[in-house]
Write an enzyme that holds these catalytic residues in place. Structure first.
Site, PDB file in Angstrom:
ATOM      1  CG  ASN A 103      -2.158  -0.660   0.973  1.00  0.00           C
ATOM      2  OD1 ASN A 103      -3.197  -0.134   0.244  1.00  0.00           O
ATOM      3  ND2 ASN A 103      -2.154  -1.959   1.508  1.00  0.00           N
ATOM      4  NE  ARG A 139      -1.909  -0.223  23.258  1.00  0.00           N
ATOM      5  CZ  ARG A 139      -2.583  -1.006  23.774  1.00  0.00           C
ATOM      6  NH1 ARG A 139      -3.799   0.570  23.748  1.00  0.00           N
ATOM      7  NH2 ARG A 139      -3.624  -1.708  22.905  1.00  0.00           N
ATOM      8  CG  HIS A 157     -10.542  -2.560   8.323  1.00  0.00           C
ATOM      9  ND1 HIS A 157      -9.070  -3.451   9.319  1.00  0.00           N
ATOM     10  CD2 HIS A 157     -11.425  -4.020   7.869  1.00  0.00           C
ATOM     11  CE1 HIS A 157      -9.653  -4.378   9.578  1.00  0.00           C
ATOM     12  NE2 HIS A 157     -11.200  -4.835   9.207  1.00  0.00           N
ATOM     13  CB  THR A 173     -11.705   7.503  16.545  1.00  0.00           C
ATOM     14  OG1 THR A 173     -12.889   5.999  15.963  1.00  0.00           O
ATOM     15  CG2 THR A 173     -12.696   7.126  15.052  1.00  0.00           C
ATOM     16  CD  GLU A 233      -5.785  -3.888   1.415  1.00  0.00           C
ATOM     17  OE1 GLU A 233      -4.876  -3.217   1.978  1.00  0.00           O
ATOM     18  OE2 GLU A 233      -6.307  -5.098   1.982  1.00  0.00           O
TER      19      GLU A 233
END
Ligand code: GRF
Length: 348
Positions: free
Chosen positions: A16, A67, A111, A143, A176
């Protein structure tokens, strides 16, 4: 104004990313892939980025205990590229809410499913298991809710009777590669609302105006919250911005007058406009006013008046300019009409 800068986050293959770089190369992206960041040093996409001349960086998630630590390091790397847009193109880490909020409204993800169907992993296998007849991919704003942000675009592919996961994945991936550059381009174009508007107005003037006619136009938007003016000057006399300290600047960004070239493009200018600054728009009825000896009033006389007296309220400035022209002309007639707009900003 420069093209929007894009930072792409990847984890692996980078096909991509390659599609974005190809679109950039052929001029259809309207943005620049400036930086590519991977969470894996062995991601094949890094070599693709390097070959294209983009900057690369690796922020290895395994080097961080949790994280939050990884997100903070990643945010630092992303900020270093000063992106207008962040694109997650096969980035296989979940990002925490603070990171997501930092790039709100300027982070896209691709996605491999028609969201809201099949968020998460193994989308092709799940689609085949369910026996759906159509499948595809989605570009959406990121989001805090994984794979649920506002949808920017989708591409649909059929699911064929003899499909297996590999065949279906390949068909979706090809979609994609068309969808992602188109979605990024839509985002980049959306950053040029004034430019697009002027381009369209120009095209309709070219099509409708009688030949030999053209229009000069100055279009500006004052954004008081951010103390900025965004503008396009289509062939008009350069408006004069007066700084609170008396300095004068010309607003020159833009392009040709409207109605001449159908494919004309316009650059958008942007300048600060703070309390105490003022803006003057004038027509050549002022600068080309002529006295009894045939001498022109000229730009310099207007500039120096503006420099010296421009701190006065706009109505006073207009009266001063008109008086000065009248006294300059003396008995000579005004040869062209006068348009004068003075915009002040309170507080300086
Ligand atoms: C793509 O299928 C993308 O939708 C998903 O991860 C894959 C990345 O592929 N998020 P590539 O690295 O762009 O080739």
């Amino acid at each position: 104004m420069p093209l929007p800068r894009i930072t792409v986050l990847i984890s692996g293959r980078g096909s991509n990313l390659a599609a974005l770089l190809e679109a950039e190369k052929n001029g259809s992206l309207r943005g620049i892939v400036h930086t590519v960041i991977s969470n894996r040093a062995d991601a094949a996409g890094l070599a693709i980025a390097l070959a294209h001349g983009a900057r690369i960086n690796v922020v290895d998630h395994r080097a961080h205990a949790d994280r939050n630590g990884f997100d903070a390091a990643l945010a630092e790397a992303v900020d270093a590229g000063r992106p207008d847009l962040v694109v997650l193109a096969g980035f296989m880490r979940i990002l925490g809410p603070a990171f997501v909020a930092r790039y709100a409204d300027r982070m896209l993800n691709i996605h491999p499913s028609l969201l809201p169907a099949y968020p998460g992993l193994h989308t092709h296998r799940r689609a085949l298991d369910d026996g759906v007849r159509i499948h595809g991919c989605t570009v959406h704003f990121v989001t805090a809710d994984l794979d649920h942000g506002p949808i920017v675009g989708q591409a649909v592919v059929p699911v064929l009777p003899d499909d297996d996961e590999t065949k279906l994945a390949a068909r979706v991936l090809a979609a994609e590669h068309r969808l992602l550059p188109a979605a990024v381009r839509a985002f980049c174009d959306g950053r040029w609302p004034i430019r697009d508007a002027i381009r369209h107005v120009n095209q309709s003037v070219v099509r409708t105006a009688s030949s030999g006619k053209f229009i000069t136009l100055f279009y500006g938007e004052i954004d008081p919250g951010n103390a900025r003016v965004r503008y396009i000057n289509a062939g008009h006399n350069y408006p004069l911005l007066r700084r609170a300290d008396g300095g004068v600047e010309e607003l020159r960004e833009g392009g040709t007058p409207l109605g001449i070239f159908e494919d004309a493009d316009y650059d958008q200018g942007e300048i600060s406009f703070r309390p105490g600054d003022g803006l003057m728009l004038y027509s050549d009825g002022i600068s080309e006013a002529i006295d009894t000896m045939g001498t022109e009033f000229g730009e310099e006389r207007l500039r120096s008046l503006w420099r010296q007296r421009g701190h006065r309220p706009p109505a006073d400035v207009i009266a001063l300019v008109l008086e000065d022209i009248a006294s300059f002309r003396g008995d000579a007639a005004q040869s062209d009409d006068i348009t004068l707009v003075v915009v002040g900003s309170r507080g300086g």
